[in-house]
Design a protein around this motif. Structure first.
Motif, mmCIF file in Angstrom:
data_model
loop_
_atom_site.group_PDB
_atom_site.id
_atom_site.type_symbol
_atom_site.label_atom_id
_atom_site.label_comp_id
_atom_site.label_asym_id
_atom_site.label_seq_id
_atom_site.Cartn_x
_atom_site.Cartn_y
_atom_site.Cartn_z
ATOM 1 N N CYS A 1 11.038 -3.010 23.429
ATOM 2 C CA CYS A 1 12.176 -1.770 23.990
ATOM 3 C C CYS A 1 12.176 -1.348 25.426
ATOM 4 C CB CYS A 1 11.962 -0.492 22.531
ATOM 5 S SG CYS A 1 11.581 -0.980 21.200
ATOM 6 N N LYS A 2 11.014 -0.915 25.587
ATOM 7 C CA LYS A 2 10.522 -0.435 27.004
ATOM 8 C C LYS A 2 11.140 -1.127 27.992
ATOM 9 C CE LYS A 2 7.801 3.779 24.925
ATOM 10 N NZ LYS A 2 6.901 4.649 25.281
ATOM 11 N N THR A 3 10.519 -2.318 28.075
ATOM 12 C CA THR A 3 10.444 -3.038 29.093
ATOM 13 C C THR A 3 11.901 -4.007 29.402
ATOM 14 O OG1 THR A 3 9.430 -4.730 27.726
ATOM 15 C CG2 THR A 3 8.848 -4.414 29.330
ATOM 16 N N CYS A 4 12.978 -3.902 28.845
ATOM 17 C CA CYS A 4 14.564 -3.872 28.653
ATOM 18 C C CYS A 4 15.031 -2.682 28.994
ATOM 19 C CB CYS A 4 14.810 -4.526 27.371
ATOM 20 S SG CYS A 4 14.683 -6.414 27.896
ATOM 21 N N HIS A 5 15.019 -1.646 28.256
ATOM 22 C CA HIS A 5 15.540 0.001 28.344
ATOM 23 C C HIS A 5 14.867 0.336 28.991
ATOM 24 C CE1 HIS A 5 18.747 -0.987 25.407
ATOM 25 N NE2 HIS A 5 17.537 -1.458 24.744
ATOM 26 N N ALA A 6 15.749 1.103 30.453
ATOM 27 C CA ALA A 6 15.247 0.833 31.564
ATOM 28 C C ALA A 6 15.045 2.597 31.836
ATOM 29 C CB ALA A 6 16.362 1.191 32.681
ATOM 30 N N LYS A 7 15.469 3.575 30.282
ATOM 31 C CA LYS A 7 14.531 4.643 30.080
ATOM 32 C C LYS A 7 15.043 5.121 28.431
ATOM 33 C CE LYS A 7 17.712 7.856 30.170
ATOM 34 N NZ LYS A 7 19.427 7.876 31.219
ATOM 35 N N PHE B 1 19.838 -5.885 34.277
ATOM 36 C CA PHE B 1 20.033 -8.001 33.696
ATOM 37 C C PHE B 1 19.928 -8.546 34.404
ATOM 38 C CE2 PHE B 1 23.398 -11.106 32.296
ATOM 39 C CZ PHE B 1 22.448 -12.333 31.706
ATOM 40 N N PRO B 2 19.423 -9.881 35.356
ATOM 41 C CA PRO B 2 19.362 -10.379 36.338
ATOM 42 C C PRO B 2 19.829 -12.108 35.654
ATOM 43 C CG PRO B 2 16.961 -10.943 35.583
ATOM 44 C CD PRO B 2 17.821 -9.584 34.314
ATOM 45 N N HIS B 3 21.885 -11.521 35.906
ATOM 46 C CA HIS B 3 22.793 -12.384 35.499
ATOM 47 C C HIS B 3 22.342 -14.059 36.323
ATOM 48 C CE1 HIS B 3 27.564 -13.245 35.331
ATOM 49 N NE2 HIS B 3 26.929 -13.939 34.398
#
Ligand code: HEC
Ligand code: HEC
Ligand code: HEC
Length: 119
Positions: A111-117, A47-49
């Motif tokens: 899903c996959k673009t947010c959750h790293a794996k 997450f780029p805060h």
């Protein structure tokens, strides 16, 4: 003469320290510029805060749901005050999808673009 010089020196150092102290507090309360959120069994969420702070001046765009503390989301999920995926659905995904629909530059929506794996 010596006393005056000494006094000027002491005042100078004090004002520099005061400024540095104030700056540290101001800079410190913005939190980490980059963080990794706990995404449960679907895997961690980078997450780029700072990117979001720059884009949205109102901190409460997100922090109305959880306080400005490290681990706040996990703590509120553990106590039941936040449901699982509530932040994800009510903030992250909701905002990204709306902006995408409006044709604006935004963040990931799958899903996959947010959750790293993906688990
Ligand atoms: C797009 C959503 C969003 C916006 C806007 C936002 N934050 Fe955050 N902030 C978060 C998330 C997510 C966390 C992590 C919470 C956790 O660890 O459970 C966080 C954590 C923090 C923390 C805790 C320290 C840390 O590094 O984890 C501080 C302090 C903070 N934010 C300050 C701010 C301030 C000040 C602003 C406004 C200038 C702001 N935030 C805007 C989402 C946001
Ligand atoms: C915009 C980024 C984003 C997208 C897209 C996204 N997630 Fe998440 N997800 C998160 C964040 C952030 C959390 C942690 C906060 C929360 O639980 O609300 C999370 C939490 C989760 C959790 C853990 C919940 C828990 O507490 O155990 C699961 C499981 C999950 N997501 C599955 C998915 C699935 C499946 C999809 C696709 C349909 C998806 N996510 C899409 C950001 C995202
Ligand atoms: C109010 C709207 C909003 C919310 C809430 C929000 N985002 Fe975003 N997000 C954006 C926008 C706008 C961008 C594009 C910023 C830019 O590049 O100028 C973005 C970009 C991103 C990016 C990609 C950054 C890059 O460098 O390409 C990620 C990853 C991301 N968001 C994750 C999240 C997660 C995880 C959450 C929830 C904790 C979240 N966002 C909440 C609006 C939002």
């Amino acid at each position: 003469m010596k006393v005056i010089r000494m006094t000027v020196w002491v005042l100078l150092v004090a004002s520099l320290l005061g400024f540095a102290g104030g700056y540290t507090i101001l800079a410190g309360n913005k939190g980490a510029p980059e963080m990794t959120l706990n995404g449960g069994k679907s895997g961690p969420v980078p997450f780029p805060h700072l990117v979001h702070q720059t884009k949205f001046e109102d901190c409460n765009t997100c922090h109305e749901l959880f306080p400005q503390e490290p681990g706040a989301i996990d703590a509120l999920k553990a106590s039941g005050e936040l449901k699982k995926k509530q932040v994800m659905n009510k903030q992250c995904t909701k905002c990204h999808k709306k902006m995408k629909k409006d044709g604006q530059k935004t963040g990931p929506t799958t899903c996959k673009t947010c959750h790293a794996k993906n688990g």
